[in-house]
Design a protein around this motif. Structure first.
Motif, PDB file in Angstrom:
ATOM      1  N   TRP A 168      49.645  29.752  48.262  1.00 26.46           N
ATOM      2  CA  TRP A 168      49.389  30.116  49.649  1.00 26.46           C
ATOM      3  C   TRP A 168      48.598  31.428  49.720  1.00 26.46           C
ATOM      4  CZ3 TRP A 168      49.456  27.344  53.845  1.00 26.46           C
ATOM      5  CH2 TRP A 168      49.387  27.971  55.089  1.00 26.46           C
ATOM      6  N   GLY A 169      48.789  32.269  48.703  1.00 29.83           N
ATOM      7  CA  GLY A 169      48.033  33.513  48.657  1.00 29.83           C
ATOM      8  C   GLY A 169      46.545  33.295  48.550  1.00 29.83           C
ATOM      9  N   TYR A 170      46.150  32.185  47.903  1.00 27.85           N
ATOM     10  CA  TYR A 170      44.728  31.874  47.810  1.00 27.85           C
ATOM     11  C   TYR A 170      44.149  31.521  49.179  1.00 27.85           C
ATOM     12  CZ  TYR A 170      44.170  31.962  42.739  1.00 27.85           C
ATOM     13  OH  TYR A 170      44.072  32.378  41.427  1.00 27.85           O
ATOM     14  N   ARG A 171      45.000  31.086  50.103  1.00 23.86           N
ATOM     15  CA  ARG A 171      44.535  30.751  51.446  1.00 23.86           C
ATOM     16  C   ARG A 171      44.531  31.971  52.361  1.00 23.86           C
ATOM     17  NH1 ARG A 171      47.715  25.056  52.811  1.00 23.86           N
ATOM     18  NH2 ARG A 171      47.711  24.199  50.701  1.00 23.86           N
ATOM     19  N   THR A 172      45.570  32.794  52.242  1.00 29.13           N
ATOM     20  CA  THR A 172      45.748  33.899  53.190  1.00 29.13           C
ATOM     21  C   THR A 172      45.155  35.223  52.705  1.00 29.13           C
ATOM     22  OG1 THR A 172      47.926  34.395  52.238  1.00 29.13           O
ATOM     23  CG2 THR A 172      47.848  32.854  54.088  1.00 29.13           C
ATOM     24  N   LYS A 173      44.973  35.349  51.396  1.00 28.11           N
ATOM     25  CA  LYS A 173      44.402  36.587  50.838  1.00 28.11           C
ATOM     26  C   LYS A 173      43.136  36.271  50.055  1.00 28.11           C
ATOM     27  CE  LYS A 173      49.019  38.663  50.428  1.00 28.11           C
ATOM     28  NZ  LYS A 173      50.021  39.266  49.509  1.00 28.11           N
ATOM     29  N   THR A 174      42.332  35.369  50.628  1.00 29.52           N
ATOM     30  CA  THR A 174      41.176  34.840  49.916  1.00 29.52           C
ATOM     31  C   THR A 174      40.197  35.923  49.508  1.00 29.52           C
ATOM     32  OG1 THR A 174      41.407  32.897  51.335  1.00 29.52           O
ATOM     33  CG2 THR A 174      39.441  33.029  49.967  1.00 29.52           C
ATOM     34  N   ASN A 175      39.849  36.814  50.424  1.00 30.83           N
ATOM     35  CA  ASN A 175      38.871  37.854  50.106  1.00 30.83           C
ATOM     36  C   ASN A 175      39.323  38.706  48.927  1.00 30.83           C
ATOM     37  OD1 ASN A 175      37.117  37.065  52.106  1.00 30.83           O
ATOM     38  ND2 ASN A 175      37.845  38.553  53.606  1.00 30.83           N
ATOM     39  N   MET A 176      40.593  39.063  48.926  1.00 33.18           N
ATOM     40  CA  MET A 176      41.125  39.887  47.842  1.00 33.18           C
ATOM     41  C   MET A 176      41.089  39.130  46.518  1.00 33.18           C
ATOM     42  SD  MET A 176      44.911  41.598  47.499  1.00 33.18           S
ATOM     43  CE  MET A 176      45.695  40.029  47.165  1.00 33.18           C
ATOM     44  N   MET A 177      41.456  37.848  46.549  1.00 31.23           N
ATOM     45  CA  MET A 177      41.472  37.027  45.342  1.00 31.23           C
ATOM     46  C   MET A 177      40.070  36.890  44.756  1.00 31.23           C
ATOM     47  SD  MET A 177      44.590  35.862  44.656  1.00 31.23           S
ATOM     48  CE  MET A 177      46.172  35.408  45.389  1.00 31.23           C
ATOM     49  N   ILE A 178      39.104  36.580  45.600  1.00 27.82           N
ATOM     50  CA  ILE A 178      37.727  36.399  45.135  1.00 27.82           C
ATOM     51  C   ILE A 178      37.137  37.729  44.659  1.00 27.82           C
ATOM     52  CG2 ILE A 178      35.384  35.768  45.847  1.00 27.82           C
ATOM     53  CD1 ILE A 178      37.233  33.400  45.356  1.00 27.82           C
ATOM     54  N   LYS A 179      37.467  38.797  45.363  1.00 29.06           N
ATOM     55  CA  LYS A 179      36.999  40.122  44.937  1.00 29.06           C
ATOM     56  C   LYS A 179      37.458  40.418  43.513  1.00 29.06           C
ATOM     57  CE  LYS A 179      37.275  45.052  46.092  1.00 29.06           C
ATOM     58  NZ  LYS A 179      37.742  46.050  47.076  1.00 29.06           N
ATOM     59  N   LYS A 180      38.732  40.184  43.247  1.00 25.96           N
ATOM     60  CA  LYS A 180      39.271  40.430  41.911  1.00 25.96           C
ATOM     61  C   LYS A 180      38.653  39.495  40.878  1.00 25.96           C
ATOM     62  CE  LYS A 180      43.636  40.734  39.365  1.00 25.96           C
ATOM     63  NZ  LYS A 180      45.121  40.603  39.440  1.00 25.96           N
ATOM     64  N   LEU A 181      38.475  38.230  41.271  1.00 25.44           N
ATOM     65  CA  LEU A 181      37.926  37.233  40.360  1.00 25.44           C
ATOM     66  C   LEU A 181      36.555  37.632  39.841  1.00 25.44           C
ATOM     67  CD1 LEU A 181      38.317  34.269  39.240  1.00 25.44           C
ATOM     68  CD2 LEU A 181      37.011  33.525  41.239  1.00 25.44           C
ATOM     69  N   PHE A 182      35.675  38.049  40.745  1.00 23.10           N
ATOM     70  CA  PHE A 182      34.312  38.362  40.327  1.00 23.10           C
ATOM     71  C   PHE A 182      34.153  39.791  39.825  1.00 23.10           C
ATOM     72  CE2 PHE A 182      33.592  34.470  42.626  1.00 23.10           C
ATOM     73  CZ  PHE A 182      32.686  33.831  41.784  1.00 23.10           C
ATOM     74  N   LYS A 183      35.036  40.674  40.227  1.00 20.31           N
ATOM     75  CA  LYS A 183      35.011  42.021  39.660  1.00 20.31           C
ATOM     76  C   LYS A 183      35.402  41.971  38.187  1.00 20.31           C
ATOM     77  CE  LYS A 183      36.751  46.732  40.279  1.00 20.31           C
ATOM     78  NZ  LYS A 183      37.615  47.625  41.075  1.00 20.31           N
ATOM     79  N   ASN A 184      36.416  41.153  37.878  1.00 19.74           N
ATOM     80  CA  ASN A 184      36.869  41.028  36.486  1.00 19.74           C
ATOM     81  C   ASN A 184      36.018  40.055  35.679  1.00 19.74           C
ATOM     82  OD1 ASN A 184      38.955  42.754  37.139  1.00 19.74           O
ATOM     83  ND2 ASN A 184      40.472  41.144  37.421  1.00 19.74           N
TER      84      ASN A 184
END
Length: 293
Positions: A168-184
């Motif tokens: 559910w975090g991937y739905r509600t905190k999408t920007n944060m998840m994607i930010k971390k994904l591409f930063k790392n």
């Protein structure tokens, strides 16, 4: 603490997600519609994404590869991108993904093809090769899942309510998840808002069931595909970002090179990270474009 930028406003000549979506076609699989790009009229070339991405991952490579004489096929796997996301668990098993790859290519009238895979696309490809080993004429491996020793999962969850809450975090905190994904997952390669939109939108509307299946199964144990690798007798090329902290080339390089009988001249280890399609676009285009003829 790293100050690496994550996002810039715009980049020259970038495509929007709306434009990409408009260019996609649909094939109705037994499990739901599969969105895909089919562009060009030359040698077929299949580009396969992983998780949690989609065919959008390859958007910058499509036209240049078409210009090199390829018919470029780029699907969104079921549960990802603009493809259907039916409810269920077994429908997202790696064997079912493999069957849908074969179904799409049969629908397109393509009997054999050069194949490019990334990330979890490796799992789906190995399963597909177990079913139909003669389909691929050339294999291009980009930071993908091969052997257990080369895979350091970023997330492991158990099937059940806790796992669903994590998803559910991937739905509600999408920007944060994607930010971390591409930063790392990239090295000093900030993404634009238009680029990240193509990764954010499917997750924001709730396409997480395929991720849930992946993170509750494939991150705990990987089948031993040694027999599959050793049985292949096609040219193989490896293009790998050595700074990837999830898929590790050095942990498995000797075993993979031996099992696939890869010529040393066809192993390209780049000073890049996980998302080569974003930060090593031109190198991929050149290497893939020249290898698969």
């Amino acid at each position: 603490m790293s100050c690496k930028p994550y996002q810039v406003e715009t980049k020259p000549n970038e495509i929007t997600y709306a434009e990409f979506t408009k260019a996609q076609k649909k094939w109705t699989s037994p499990d739901g519609d599969i969105a895909y790009i089919d562009k060009g009229s030359g040698q077929p070339l299949l580009l396969l994404h992983g998780v949690p991405t989609s065919g959008w991952l390859y958007r910058k490579m499509i036209d240049p590869l078409v210009a090199k004489g390829y018919r470029v096929i780029v699907p969104d796997m079921l549960g990802f991108g603009n493809s259907a996301h039916p409810k269920g668990y077994g429908v997202y098993d790696k064997t079912q993904h493999a069957k849908r790859i074969l179904g799409l290519m049969e629908h397109l009238g393509i009997a054999k093809w050069p194949h490019v895979m990334h990330d979890a696309g490796g799992l789906w490809t190995w399963e597909m090769l177990k079913m139909a080993p003669s389909k691929i004429t050339h294999l291009n491996i980009l930071n993908t899942i091969i052997y257990t020793e080369g895979f350091c999962p970023p997330l492991q969850i158990k099937k059940g309510i806790i796992g669903k809450i994590v998803m559910w975090g991937y739905r509600t905190k999408t920007n944060m998840m994607i930010k971390k994904l591409f930063k790392n997952g990239t090295n000093d390669h900030p993404m634009s808002k238009a680029e990240t939109e193509g990764y954010i939108r499917p997750l924001r509307i709730g396409k997480t069931d395929a991720l849930y299946k992946f993170f509750t199964t494939n991150t705990k144990s990987i089948p031993n595909y040694e027999a599959v690798l050793k049985s292949l007798s096609v040219p193989v090329q490896v293009i790998w970002g050595e700074d990837d902290e999830i898929l590790l080339w050095k942990k498995q390089n000797q075993r993979v090179a031996k099992d696939l009988s890869i010529d040393a001249t066809h192993i390209h280890v780049l000073s890049k990270n996980h998302f080569l399609q974003e930060e090593a676009t031109n190198q991929l285009i050149d290497l893939i474009g020249s290898f698969n003829k």
